[in-house]
Write an enzyme that holds these catalytic residues in place. Structure first.
Site, PDB file in Angstrom:
ATOM      1  N   HIS A 139       0.925  -1.186   0.026  1.00 50.20           N
ATOM      2  CA  HIS A 139       0.091   0.145  -0.045  1.00 50.20           C
ATOM      3  C   HIS A 139       0.728   1.354  -0.025  1.00 50.20           C
ATOM      4  O   HIS A 139       1.763   1.431   0.728  1.00 50.20           O
ATOM      5  CB  HIS A 139      -0.755   0.025   1.060  1.00 50.20           C
ATOM      6  N   HIS A 148      12.395  -1.029 -13.110  1.00 47.14           N
ATOM      7  CA  HIS A 148      12.081  -2.690 -12.825  1.00 47.14           C
ATOM      8  C   HIS A 148      12.310  -3.172 -11.501  1.00 47.14           C
ATOM      9  O   HIS A 148      13.270  -3.221 -10.903  1.00 47.14           O
ATOM     10  CB  HIS A 148      13.411  -3.498 -13.845  1.00 47.14           C
TER      11      HIS A 148
END
Length: 216
Positions: A139, A148
Site C-alpha cells: 500500500h 524494474h
C-alpha cells in the site's frame, strides 16, 4: 454475423522478457508478433514470428496496433516507449491474470505486471515499469517511470522508488524507505535505510558500494 475484432500486439524485443510478455498477452486475448533489430537474421523466437525491425514497426499505422516494449535495460526501454508514444502508438498495461491488483492502485501506460505479482491499495506504478514475477508492491508505494522490480522482490508500505531504478531479485525494502533514481539494488538485499540516486547498493543491510554506470 458480426466477427469479433482480433486484438494484435507487437512486441519490441525478441528476448526472454519478450517471451514472458507474449505469454501474458496471449492469455489476455492478443495475437502476438515480434519486432527486433536483429531481423532478418532473426525471424522467430520460439513459435512466434519476428517480422521486422523497430524502423519497420514505426512504418505501421499507429491506429492499427498495440505495442509492448520487451527491453530490460531501463534507459533503452524509456527511449523506445517515448518514441512510440510520440508517434501515437497504443501502449497498453499488460497484467497477468494471476496478478492481484487493488482497484485503488494506479498503473501507467506501457507497464507490465507479471504472474503472481501483488500491487496493493493506493500504490502508484509509473510508465514503462516492469513488476516482475511474484513481486509485492504494498500500500501507498510509489514506483517511478521505467523502473524494474525484479522477481520475488517485496516493498513494504509507503516505499518510494525513483525513475529508471532496478531492484534485484529477492530484495526486500522496509516500510517508508526512499530509493533514488537510476539506482541498482543488488539481488537479495535488505534495504532498511534510504538509498540515494545514481548508486549501486547491496547487502543485508543494504549499503552503497559504488556509483552506478546505468548499465541496467
Amino acid at each position: 454475423m458480426i466477427k469479433a475484432t482480433v486484438k494484435t500486439l507487437a512486441i519490441l524485443g525478441a528476448s526472454g522478457h519478450g517471451k514472458v510478455i507474449a505469454d501474458i498477452a496471449e492469455q489476455l486475448g492478443f495475437c502476438v508478433s515480434f519486432y527486433d533489430d536483429a531481423y532478418p537474421n532473426k525471424k522467430n523466437i520460439e513459435h512466434w514470428p519476428v517480422i521486422g525491425t523497430f524502423s519497420d514497426l514505426l512504418n505501421v499505422p499507429s491506429t492499427n496496433i498495440n505495442v509492448a516494449v520487451a527491453i530490460g535495460h531501463n534507459n533503452t526501454r524509456e527511449v523506445k516507449i517515448k518514441t512510440l508514444a510520440k508517434n501515437g502508438y497504443m501502449l497498453p498495461v499488460l497484467i497477468h491474470p494471476t496478478a492481484v491488483i487493488s482497484k485503488y492502485a494506479q498503473i501507467d501506460l506501457g507497464s507490465v505486471i507479471a504472474a503472481n505479482a501483488v500491487i496493493n491499495a493506493f500504490a502508484v506504478v509509473g510508465r514503462g515499469c516492469i513488476i516482475n514475477t511474484s513481486a509485492i508492491i504494498e500500500h501507498d508505494c510509489r514506483i517511478g517511470d521505467f523502473t524494474h522490480i525484479c522477481p520475488g522482490t517485496s516493498l513494504a508500505g509507503g516505499v518510494s522508488v525513483g525513475r529508471a531504478s532496478w531492484l534485484g531479485i529477492g530484495s526486500k525494502v522496509k516500510q517508508l524507505i526512499h530509493i533514488g533514481d537510476n539506482t541498482l539494488i543488488g539481488a537479495g538485499s535488505l534495504v532498511v535505510k534510504d538509498i540515494s540516486s545514481d548508486v549501486t547498493a547491496y547487502g543485508s543491510p543494504c549499503v552503497k558500494v559504488s556509483e552506478n554506470s546505468q548499465a541496467f
